[in-house]
Design an enzyme around this catalytic site. Sequence first.
Site, PDB file in Angstrom:
ATOM      1  N   HIS A   1      47.759  43.483  46.430  1.00 51.64           N
ATOM      2  CA  HIS A   1      47.892  42.103  47.086  1.00 51.64           C
ATOM      3  C   HIS A   1      49.322  41.719  46.923  1.00 51.64           C
ATOM      4  O   HIS A   1      50.007  41.348  47.938  1.00 51.64           O
ATOM      5  CB  HIS A   1      46.825  41.162  46.542  1.00 51.64           C
ATOM      6  CG  HIS A   1      46.798  39.956  47.448  1.00 51.64           C
ATOM      7  ND1 HIS A   1      46.096  38.908  47.027  1.00 51.64           N
ATOM      8  CD2 HIS A   1      47.098  39.643  48.941  1.00 51.64           C
ATOM      9  CE1 HIS A   1      45.927  38.049  48.025  1.00 51.64           C
ATOM     10  NE2 HIS A   1      46.497  38.366  48.938  1.00 51.64           N
TER      11      HIS A   1
ATOM     12  N   HIS B   1      40.131  46.442  39.930  1.00 53.01           N
ATOM     13  CA  HIS B   1      39.931  45.223  40.006  1.00 53.01           C
ATOM     14  C   HIS B   1      41.242  44.587  40.027  1.00 53.01           C
ATOM     15  O   HIS B   1      41.990  43.962  40.926  1.00 53.01           O
ATOM     16  CB  HIS B   1      39.113  44.414  39.270  1.00 53.01           C
ATOM     17  CG  HIS B   1      39.033  42.777  39.415  1.00 53.01           C
ATOM     18  ND1 HIS B   1      38.113  42.137  40.222  1.00 53.01           N
ATOM     19  CD2 HIS B   1      39.968  41.797  39.207  1.00 53.01           C
ATOM     20  CE1 HIS B   1      38.350  41.028  40.356  1.00 53.01           C
ATOM     21  NE2 HIS B   1      39.546  40.669  39.737  1.00 53.01           N
ATOM     22  N   GLU B   2      41.937  45.135  38.835  1.00 54.63           N
ATOM     23  CA  GLU B   2      43.285  44.368  38.619  1.00 54.63           C
ATOM     24  C   GLU B   2      44.186  45.151  39.528  1.00 54.63           C
ATOM     25  O   GLU B   2      45.292  44.318  39.992  1.00 54.63           O
ATOM     26  CB  GLU B   2      43.710  44.532  37.310  1.00 54.63           C
ATOM     27  CG  GLU B   2      42.957  43.717  36.324  1.00 54.63           C
ATOM     28  CD  GLU B   2      42.814  42.247  36.528  1.00 54.63           C
ATOM     29  OE1 GLU B   2      43.750  41.732  37.128  1.00 54.63           O
ATOM     30  OE2 GLU B   2      41.738  41.553  36.376  1.00 54.63           O
TER      31      GLU B   2
ATOM     32  N   HIS C   1      44.413  43.149  42.982  1.00 48.33           N
ATOM     33  CA  HIS C   1      45.369  42.173  42.811  1.00 48.33           C
ATOM     34  C   HIS C   1      47.038  42.607  42.755  1.00 48.33           C
ATOM     35  O   HIS C   1      47.752  42.148  43.637  1.00 48.33           O
ATOM     36  CB  HIS C   1      45.226  41.308  41.409  1.00 48.33           C
ATOM     37  CG  HIS C   1      43.941  40.465  41.346  1.00 48.33           C
ATOM     38  ND1 HIS C   1      43.808  39.617  42.366  1.00 48.33           N
ATOM     39  CD2 HIS C   1      43.242  40.510  40.501  1.00 48.33           C
ATOM     40  CE1 HIS C   1      42.646  38.815  41.938  1.00 48.33           C
ATOM     41  NE2 HIS C   1      42.241  39.454  40.868  1.00 48.33           N
TER      42      HIS C   1
HETATM   43 ZN   LIG Z   1      40.473  38.950  39.572  1.00 46.56          ZN
END
Ligand SMILES: [Zn+2]
Length: 680
Positions: A476, A469-470, A473
């Site tokens: 991104h 998940h991290e 990011h």
């Molecule tokens: Zn998040």
Amino acid sequence: MSTNPLLQDWAGPHGLPPFADIAPAHFQPAFDAALAAHRAEIDAIASQTEAPSFANTLAAFDASGRQLTRLEHLFYTLAASATSPELQAVQRAMAAPLADHGSAVYMHQGLFTRVEALFEQREKLALTSEQQRLLERVHLDFLRSGARLAPEARARYAAVMARLAELNTRFAQNVLGAESSYQLRLTTEAELAGLPDFVRAAARQAAIDRDLGEGIHVITLSRSLIVPFLSFSARRDLREQAWRAWVGRGDDTGETDNREICREILELRAEQAKLHGHACYADYALEDTMARTQSAVMGLLERVWHPALAAQVREREAVQGAMAAAGVTHALEAWDWRFYAEQARRARFELDEAEVKPYFSLDRMVAAMFDCASRLFGLQFKPRPDLAGYHADVRAYEVFNADGSLRGLFLQDNFARPTKRSGAWMNAMRNQSRALGATPVILNNNNFARGAAGEPTLLSFDDVRTLFHEFGHGLHGLLSSVEHERLAGTQVLRDFVELPSQLYEHWMAEPEVLKKFARHWQTDEPLPDALLAKLQAARQFGQGYETLRYTASAIVDMAAHSASQSPADVVAFERDTLAKWELPAEVGINHRLTHFQHLFSSAGYAAGYYVYLWAEVLDCDAFDAFVEAGNVFDTAVAARLRECIYSAGNSREPGEAFRAFRGRDPVVEPMLKDRGLLPA
Ligand SMILES: [Zn+2]
């Protein structure tokens, strides 16, 4: 002054600061200098005699404040991951002045007049689409910060923002204080009853990290310790004690009491919204989101609430079945749920978490997340052990494009420690910007419990999800490819920001990825097919419980930020709200108000905890594009994903970006199906 490293050029690789030379006392003078420099830049932009143009106003504004931005990114990083009483004191002292500065910039009438003049002629300026977007966003930033208020209202607004910044800081420091002061010490074999080896190893390591003597094990409130403890400890009395400490953070009468801070924050936010002409803070916050309205948010939350309640009833039968099988007759309490759910899971799916974990070592899972990024986006990761971070645990990787050109720097800080806030997060130490010639420097923080000396850190399936998940990011931020800093990376609408992160989680559960990287740390044997099949089968068990815990927190958030009268007693307000929604007492919620950092450590997710579910609609639908292509690494779909989502930052409107990727608007069914909440 000249010896202050924060006032000098950071000439090291990737513009990293000289961490080892930095002391808390350097920050105050550096902030003073950076704030003054930025003020002078803003005044210069505003007082030009030349008519406003994109270059002399918008681009100049985007490029201004470099010294301050650099300093804030560093300060935020240290305050979150490597804090100290001295740094916390600077944080408290700087909260209001930094907020005042923000208000002074975004209420600067000379600057706003120029931005507004450009905004009014935006159709005639022959701007590129990114320039157009920057103009619209910056104009909106000014409006939402109160630039158009009457002079008296502007003064009051700035005072409210400054007070809120102080309260946010104190709230976060109190949560850290409550967490780092708690430890459940286990000193006898009887107190360790039920705990598998990996929990014992992590608890022993936590004791060593705290300089406690031989034979002592410690359970802290770090998720990577408390959740396994609640799942495995056969000692009901200790589970209850740990549970109460965990859910009681901030709701106490001691030094870390957050109740009054929450109350005042909610009251001031209501006032902030009223100054903007909104009936409540939720309306103000939602105005600049994809969802836009409370009814859109509540509609989505209700869509999952009722099926989740029904699923939890079915799960409760299984949990009570496990209690009956164990011969216990006491009531099912919140601190019993995970323990008996784990037994029910084991009985039903013959799945033992302790059997799974040796296949998920941290190093292997980091390799897996890099490999997925390589297959999807052609990225290569080169370890740079020579680059020093702010703590010995920080690992640095240079990131390269497929053609060998430099993409940016990725830093990862994986372990829990008392000087670090809880949870997991990504932040940028430097945002990408072509105009500024800046490549991104991106940081991921996790709070894993470190494995015993000489043994790898073993992750749960949930931990691996958090890791991916991290890193989603992180990608991104790393893949960002925009001209202007304001539009870079994760600075998108907040109900879009969890799309890249949650989407990336899908790859970690792919059999193709697991077969390659999930290997037993002692035997190097790949995850056996039978175990993988059990993992997949058990995946939806417990979704009712987890969905209720999340959704209940989102409901309390919306209720607290939309109440016509700000709650006088936040604990009673939370209790009454949950009672109205009939949340079963044995479930509990992800975050109670008194330690709900998403809402109160900043305004980042205030009236915005729903965004995870909102983005889940987008990510489940987006991943289906790969499923439909018949290959989860399909090159054409991955190229479109990179262009429309991961590299676009905020350079296009999110709904349009999603349509450009998917060819249509998102639909909600893939999310419901993924959670097992569609009617059978
Ligand atoms: Zn998040």
